[in-house]
Design a protein around this motif. Sequence first.
Motif, PDB file in Angstrom:
ATOM      1  N   ALA A  47       0.849  -1.196   0.000  1.00  0.00           N
ATOM      2  CA  ALA A  47       0.000   0.000   0.000  1.00  0.00           C
ATOM      3  C   ALA A  47       0.879   1.238   0.000  1.00  0.00           C
ATOM      4  CB  ALA A  47      -0.887  -0.001   1.244  1.00  0.00           C
ATOM      5  N   VAL A  48       0.277   2.345  -0.377  1.00  0.00           N
ATOM      6  CA  VAL A  48       0.993   3.628  -0.293  1.00  0.00           C
ATOM      7  C   VAL A  48       0.111   4.634   0.441  1.00  0.00           C
ATOM      8  CG1 VAL A  48       2.428   3.386  -2.346  1.00  0.00           C
ATOM      9  CG2 VAL A  48       0.113   4.293  -2.571  1.00  0.00           C
ATOM     10  N   ARG A  49       0.756   5.646   1.005  1.00  0.00           N
ATOM     11  CA  ARG A  49       0.014   6.709   1.670  1.00  0.00           C
ATOM     12  C   ARG A  49      -0.953   7.348   0.693  1.00  0.00           C
ATOM     13  NH1 ARG A  49       4.644   9.978   3.876  1.00  0.00           N
ATOM     14  NH2 ARG A  49       5.649   7.954   3.679  1.00  0.00           N
ATOM     15  N   GLY A  50      -2.188   7.554   1.134  1.00  0.00           N
ATOM     16  CA  GLY A  50      -3.188   8.110   0.228  1.00  0.00           C
ATOM     17  C   GLY A  50      -3.963   7.021  -0.504  1.00  0.00           C
ATOM     18  N   GLY A  51      -3.475   5.789  -0.432  1.00  0.00           N
ATOM     19  CA  GLY A  51      -4.171   4.661  -1.059  1.00  0.00           C
ATOM     20  C   GLY A  51      -5.161   4.034  -0.084  1.00  0.00           C
ATOM     21  N   LEU A  52      -5.231   2.694  -0.096  1.00  0.00           N
ATOM     22  CA  LEU A  52      -6.258   2.013   0.701  1.00  0.00           C
ATOM     23  C   LEU A  52      -5.701   1.316   1.940  1.00  0.00           C
ATOM     24  CD1 LEU A  52      -8.294   0.323  -2.189  1.00  0.00           C
ATOM     25  CD2 LEU A  52      -8.753   2.500  -1.042  1.00  0.00           C
ATOM     26  N   GLY A  53      -4.372   1.413   2.120  1.00  0.00           N
ATOM     27  CA  GLY A  53      -3.717   0.610   3.155  1.00  0.00           C
ATOM     28  C   GLY A  53      -4.254   0.760   4.557  1.00  0.00           C
ATOM     29  N   GLU A  54      -4.822   1.930   4.879  1.00  0.00           N
ATOM     30  CA  GLU A  54      -5.273   2.126   6.262  1.00  0.00           C
ATOM     31  C   GLU A  54      -6.741   1.759   6.457  1.00  0.00           C
ATOM     32  OE1 GLU A  54      -4.854   6.148   7.620  1.00  0.00           O
ATOM     33  OE2 GLU A  54      -5.929   6.988   5.924  1.00  0.00           O
ATOM     34  N   VAL A  55      -7.369   1.209   5.421  1.00  0.00           N
ATOM     35  CA  VAL A  55      -8.742   0.723   5.605  1.00  0.00           C
ATOM     36  C   VAL A  55      -8.810  -0.757   5.238  1.00  0.00           C
ATOM     37  CG1 VAL A  55      -9.781   2.992   5.224  1.00  0.00           C
ATOM     38  CG2 VAL A  55      -9.538   1.411   3.284  1.00  0.00           C
ATOM     39  N   LYS A  56      -9.940  -1.378   5.643  1.00  0.00           N
ATOM     40  CA  LYS A  56     -10.050  -2.838   5.460  1.00  0.00           C
ATOM     41  C   LYS A  56     -10.755  -3.113   4.126  1.00  0.00           C
ATOM     42  CE  LYS A  56      -9.418  -6.633   8.275  1.00  0.00           C
ATOM     43  NZ  LYS A  56      -8.033  -7.050   8.403  1.00  0.00           N
ATOM     44  N   ALA A  57      -9.987  -2.961   3.048  1.00  0.00           N
ATOM     45  CA  ALA A  57     -10.518  -3.216   1.706  1.00  0.00           C
ATOM     46  C   ALA A  57      -9.938  -4.530   1.213  1.00  0.00           C
ATOM     47  CB  ALA A  57     -10.102  -2.087   0.771  1.00  0.00           C
ATOM     48  N   GLY A  58     -10.760  -5.344   0.578  1.00  0.00           N
ATOM     49  CA  GLY A  58     -10.275  -6.587  -0.007  1.00  0.00           C
ATOM     50  C   GLY A  58      -9.094  -6.340  -0.931  1.00  0.00           C
ATOM     51  N   ALA A  59      -9.095  -5.168  -1.583  1.00  0.00           N
ATOM     52  CA  ALA A  59      -8.036  -4.816  -2.532  1.00  0.00           C
ATOM     53  C   ALA A  59      -6.639  -4.902  -1.914  1.00  0.00           C
ATOM     54  CB  ALA A  59      -8.283  -3.398  -3.059  1.00  0.00           C
ATOM     55  N   ASN A  60      -6.505  -4.587  -0.619  1.00  0.00           N
ATOM     56  CA  ASN A  60      -5.182  -4.663   0.018  1.00  0.00           C
ATOM     57  C   ASN A  60      -4.668  -6.087   0.077  1.00  0.00           C
ATOM     58  OD1 ASN A  60      -5.004  -1.921   0.606  1.00  0.00           O
ATOM     59  ND2 ASN A  60      -6.231  -2.172   2.463  1.00  0.00           N
ATOM     60  N   TYR A  61      -5.615  -7.013   0.141  1.00  0.00           N
ATOM     61  CA  TYR A  61      -5.214  -8.405   0.324  1.00  0.00           C
ATOM     62  C   TYR A  61      -4.852  -9.033  -1.016  1.00  0.00           C
ATOM     63  CZ  TYR A  61      -6.504  -7.261   4.985  1.00  0.00           C
ATOM     64  OH  TYR A  61      -6.514  -6.643   6.209  1.00  0.00           O
ATOM     65  N   VAL A  62      -5.530  -8.621  -2.077  1.00  0.00           N
ATOM     66  CA  VAL A  62      -5.138  -9.130  -3.394  1.00  0.00           C
ATOM     67  C   VAL A  62      -3.778  -8.534  -3.770  1.00  0.00           C
ATOM     68  CG1 VAL A  62      -6.339  -7.464  -4.918  1.00  0.00           C
ATOM     69  CG2 VAL A  62      -5.974  -9.772  -5.689  1.00  0.00           C
ATOM     70  N   ALA A  63      -3.541  -7.302  -3.331  1.00  0.00           N
ATOM     71  CA  ALA A  63      -2.241  -6.661  -3.618  1.00  0.00           C
ATOM     72  C   ALA A  63      -1.100  -7.422  -2.944  1.00  0.00           C
ATOM     73  CB  ALA A  63      -2.261  -5.215  -3.145  1.00  0.00           C
ATOM     74  N   SER A  64      -1.422  -8.180  -1.902  1.00  0.00           N
ATOM     75  CA  SER A  64      -0.372  -8.861  -1.130  1.00  0.00           C
ATOM     76  C   SER A  64      -0.044 -10.261  -1.658  1.00  0.00           C
ATOM     77  CB  SER A  64      -0.801  -8.961   0.337  1.00  0.00           C
ATOM     78  OG  SER A  64      -1.758  -9.995   0.514  1.00  0.00           O
ATOM     79  N   LEU A  65      -0.877 -10.772  -2.562  1.00  0.00           N
ATOM     80  CA  LEU A  65      -0.750 -12.194  -2.914  1.00  0.00           C
ATOM     81  C   LEU A  65       0.557 -12.545  -3.625  1.00  0.00           C
ATOM     82  CD1 LEU A  65      -4.403 -13.018  -4.064  1.00  0.00           C
ATOM     83  CD2 LEU A  65      -3.341 -13.430  -1.840  1.00  0.00           C
ATOM     84  N   LYS A  66       0.944 -11.708  -4.557  1.00  0.00           N
ATOM     85  CA  LYS A  66       2.122 -12.024  -5.381  1.00  0.00           C
ATOM     86  C   LYS A  66       3.361 -12.239  -4.502  1.00  0.00           C
ATOM     87  CE  LYS A  66       4.044 -12.242  -9.531  1.00  0.00           C
ATOM     88  NZ  LYS A  66       3.678 -13.322 -10.455  1.00  0.00           N
ATOM     89  N   ALA A  67       3.555 -11.317  -3.557  1.00  0.00           N
ATOM     90  CA  ALA A  67       4.727 -11.427  -2.684  1.00  0.00           C
ATOM     91  C   ALA A  67       4.591 -12.620  -1.735  1.00  0.00           C
ATOM     92  CB  ALA A  67       4.900 -10.136  -1.887  1.00  0.00           C
ATOM     93  N   GLN A  68       3.341 -12.890  -1.327  1.00  0.00           N
ATOM     94  CA  GLN A  68       3.126 -14.033  -0.431  1.00  0.00           C
ATOM     95  C   GLN A  68       3.479 -15.349  -1.135  1.00  0.00           C
ATOM     96  OE1 GLN A  68      -0.631 -14.100   1.821  1.00  0.00           O
ATOM     97  NE2 GLN A  68      -0.679 -16.295   1.473  1.00  0.00           N
ATOM     98  N   VAL A  69       3.074 -15.445  -2.397  1.00  0.00           N
ATOM     99  CA  VAL A  69       3.388 -16.660  -3.166  1.00  0.00           C
ATOM    100  C   VAL A  69       4.908 -16.784  -3.317  1.00  0.00           C
ATOM    101  CG1 VAL A  69       3.196 -17.679  -5.483  1.00  0.00           C
ATOM    102  CG2 VAL A  69       1.177 -16.715  -4.377  1.00  0.00           C
ATOM    103  N   LYS A  70       5.551 -15.648  -3.611  1.00  0.00           N
ATOM    104  CA  LYS A  70       7.014 -15.646  -3.767  1.00  0.00           C
ATOM    105  C   LYS A  70       7.686 -16.104  -2.456  1.00  0.00           C
ATOM    106  CE  LYS A  70      10.193 -11.875  -4.299  1.00  0.00           C
ATOM    107  NZ  LYS A  70      10.293 -10.453  -4.630  1.00  0.00           N
ATOM    108  N   ALA A  71       7.211 -15.559  -1.336  1.00  0.00           N
ATOM    109  CA  ALA A  71       7.782 -15.941  -0.039  1.00  0.00           C
ATOM    110  C   ALA A  71       7.598 -17.437   0.217  1.00  0.00           C
ATOM    111  CB  ALA A  71       7.150 -15.112   1.077  1.00  0.00           C
ATOM    112  N   HIS A  72       6.405 -17.943  -0.070  1.00  0.00           N
ATOM    113  CA  HIS A  72       6.138 -19.377   0.144  1.00  0.00           C
ATOM    114  C   HIS A  72       7.084 -20.229  -0.685  1.00  0.00           C
ATOM    115  CE1 HIS A  72       1.765 -18.989   1.834  1.00  0.00           C
ATOM    116  NE2 HIS A  72       2.692 -18.599   2.670  1.00  0.00           N
ATOM    117  N   GLU A  73       7.298 -19.799  -1.939  1.00  0.00           N
ATOM    118  CA  GLU A  73       8.197 -20.566  -2.820  1.00  0.00           C
ATOM    119  C   GLU A  73       9.615 -20.627  -2.253  1.00  0.00           C
ATOM    120  OE1 GLU A  73       5.827 -19.686  -6.989  1.00  0.00           O
ATOM    121  OE2 GLU A  73       7.708 -18.623  -6.598  1.00  0.00           O
ATOM    122  N   GLU A  74       9.967 -19.598  -1.487  1.00  0.00           N
ATOM    123  CA  GLU A  74      11.314 -19.560  -0.894  1.00  0.00           C
ATOM    124  C   GLU A  74      11.345 -20.244   0.481  1.00  0.00           C
ATOM    125  OE1 GLU A  74      14.064 -18.283  -2.290  1.00  0.00           O
ATOM    126  OE2 GLU A  74      13.157 -17.345  -4.045  1.00  0.00           O
ATOM    127  N   GLY A  75      10.203 -20.800   0.892  1.00  0.00           N
ATOM    128  CA  GLY A  75      10.161 -21.493   2.181  1.00  0.00           C
ATOM    129  C   GLY A  75       9.856 -20.578   3.352  1.00  0.00           C
TER     130      GLY A  75
END
Length: 356
Positions: free
Chosen positions: A187-215
């Motif tokens: 998220a960035v300041r002025g975006g959606l990061g400080e509210v509970k929007a589903g959009a923040n969670y989809v934004a997090s998926l790519k990095a989460q998958v990458k982290a999982h692949e690295e163990g």
Amino acid sequence: MLTIRYEKTTSPKPLPTPENPLTFGTIFTDHMFIMDYEEGKGWYDPRVVPYAPVTLEPSAMVFHYGQEMFEGLKAYKTEDGRTLLFRPDENAKRAYKTNERLCIPTIPVEDFLQAIQAVVKVDEAWIPTKPGTSLYIRPFIIATDPFLGVRPSYTYKFMIILSPVGAYYPEGLNPVKIWIEDEYVRAVRGGLGEVKAGANYVASLKAQVKAHEEGYSQVLWLDGVERKYIEEVGAMNIFFKIDGKVVTPVLTGSILPGVTRKSCIELCKDWGYPVEERRISADELFEAAQNGSLEEVWGTGTAAVVSPVGHLRKGEQVLQIGDGGIGPVSQKLYDTITGIQLGKLEGPEGWVVEVV
Ligand code: COI
């Protein structure tokens, strides 16, 4: 004050058996709350009805532009059979702010709380009682206009579903391995990061998958501008104990103001720890680890309550925190918060609210 109508299920599902350990968010109770919104009419027809699929137009705006918000909180059963909610007013107030940010019509705090009480009361028997379990409450709102133009929807559905849950992370209270993400941002300041929007969670998926692949279990998010300052961990807020002080990133506009975050700050202050809400960089963290002043790292959230961090990696740098177990402050926070949630410990005024 809502006038809620009730339609009870005629085919109740079997309750989960205590022998089968509960996971997170896979089983749903017999009922749900629904309330509709139409421009000019306001929120209308609040009802508790059997849990069932909902029918929407394929053109419903939520499917295309993601105008959606959610909340998460938990209900607990006390030893003497009462049902307690943990700081539900905080969720209701945050939902109000989220709605404002997402151009979703707001719901008065009292109505939001009344809706939660109503559906939890009907499905009270679903609250699990084994240690580490609870009834997870998921209020959410979706935009339902059948329209492909980009604007706020004129119609919405507010729903609350309930799920008996166990631990969110399979590791439970064992320290997790965290990947410090320096390519993607949440998220960035002025975006959606400080509210509970589903959009923040989809934004997090790519990095989460990458982290999982690295163990690794989760991602540690850096700020979106300088990619330097620590913001959150996974879907949680983050805390550090450095040289006797409790440090957590200050809410700069891209960090979710977590209810558990707020509770941990209040408890730590109460216990006499100096608490600093400030910017903290990944470099400062590695330095603190190198000079031996980094004592504990933990994440906080409704789902996991407290989740200790035992290992951090940034590029080729690896940090081992503590001795492989949960640290004393993280453990005390977990025990105190869950003790208050279960009605075993007296919490500060207003932290638990009984479902009546
Ligand atoms: C939390 O409760 O910690 C979360 O935000 C996780 C939720 C998205 C399941």
